[in-house]
Scaffold this active site. Structure first.
Site, PDB file in Angstrom:
ATOM      1  N   ASP A 180      -1.663  10.125  -2.723  1.00 32.68           N
ATOM      2  CA  ASP A 180      -0.864   8.937  -2.444  1.00 32.68           C
ATOM      3  C   ASP A 180      -1.163   7.906  -3.532  1.00 32.68           C
ATOM      4  O   ASP A 180      -2.250   7.328  -3.567  1.00 32.68           O
ATOM      5  CB  ASP A 180      -1.224   8.404  -1.050  1.00 32.68           C
ATOM      6  N   HIS A 181      -0.181   7.664  -4.394  1.00 29.95           N
ATOM      7  CA  HIS A 181      -0.416   6.792  -5.547  1.00 29.95           C
ATOM      8  C   HIS A 181      -0.538   5.318  -5.156  1.00 29.95           C
ATOM      9  O   HIS A 181      -0.911   4.480  -5.984  1.00 29.95           O
ATOM     10  CB  HIS A 181       0.725   6.960  -6.548  1.00 29.95           C
ATOM     11  N   ARG A 182      -0.252   4.983  -3.905  1.00 25.33           N
ATOM     12  CA  ARG A 182      -0.448   3.609  -3.456  1.00 25.33           C
ATOM     13  C   ARG A 182      -1.927   3.268  -3.357  1.00 25.33           C
ATOM     14  O   ARG A 182      -2.326   2.110  -3.506  1.00 25.33           O
ATOM     15  CB  ARG A 182       0.220   3.384  -2.099  1.00 25.33           C
TER      16      ARG A 182
END
Length: 234
Positions: free
Chosen positions: A205-207
């Site tokens: 999850d790049h968040r």
């Protein structure tokens, strides 16, 4: 104009998320040939829901890496017969799960979840590794919940790499493909030597996780797998 003003906060508040688009209606396949239908199992229904939710909610990136598992495979073969005598199979997955647990302790962000509404990161002080496997379909959705990180090992089937989908609310998943012999350079011998190399991929999850975090996570995991004695003693 109304959409732009709403998004900029100049008008009506923008919605937190767009509503899910309805599933498109299938064409009438019987126009082209015979078809048959069968109901989805409970596991498949749960998979459809969770994967659709994850794909629509999590911005995913996949990082690819490799690990030299020559010594690890030799160790597995050495003790495989003893394991069978005790009633179980000693597979690479067992070593992978332990190596993952050690890596998750070193990188707790990969064992966390994002609470977007509260604007908080939920760090879990426990590790519960989920293992993606082909099942007869008799598990209930409740029996498939609670994982903090997932592993999907397709090495026994084949392939050189794939991009697994993060199982929300987890923030990362590891995909393992089939190991193969490769010539690797040995500085001490100043020659290429045959080594068993395992390709793996980490979707995250790049968040919450940056690319550098993912690269370090994979290098740490590879280092553990490449030191089977250290893995056994950990």
């Amino acid at each position: 104009e109304e959409d732009v003003r709403r998004a900029a906060g100049l008008g009506e508040a923008a919605p937190a998320a767009l509503p899910a688009a309805p599933a498109p209606r299938l064409p009438d396949f019987t126009k082209w040939g015979p078809v048959r239908r069968e109901p989805m199992s409970g596991v498949r229904k749960a998979t459809v829901r969770s994967m659709s939710q994850a794909w629509g909610q999590v911005p995913m990136v996949t990082h690819f890496d490799e690990a030299d598992v020559t010594e690890l495979e030799a160790l597995r073969k050495q003790y495989a017969k003893k394991a069978e005598e005790k009633g179980f199979r000693l597979t690479l997955t067992a070593f992978l799960l332990k190596a993952l647990a050690l890596t998750l302790k070193a990188f707790p962000k990969f064992n966390a979840s994002l609470d977007v509404e509260a604007q908080e990161i939920v760090y879990k002080d426990y590790i519960h590794a989920g293992h993606g496997a082909q099942m007869p379909g008799m598990l209930s959705p409740e029996e498939m919940q609670g994982a903090t990180f997932s592993l999907s090992n397709l090495g026994g089937i084949g392939g050189t790499g794939f991009t697994p989908i993060v199982n929300w609310p987890e923030v990362a998943i590891l995909g393992v493909s089939r190991s193969q012999m490769k010539p690797l350079w040995d500085p001490g011998k100043e020659a290429f030597v045959p080594r068993l190399v395992m390709p793996f991929s980490l979707t995250y999850d790049h968040r919450l996780i940056d690319g550098a975090d993912a690269a370090r996570f994979c290098r740490h995991l590879a280092g553990i797998l490449e030191d089977p004695l250290g893995l056994a003693l950990a």
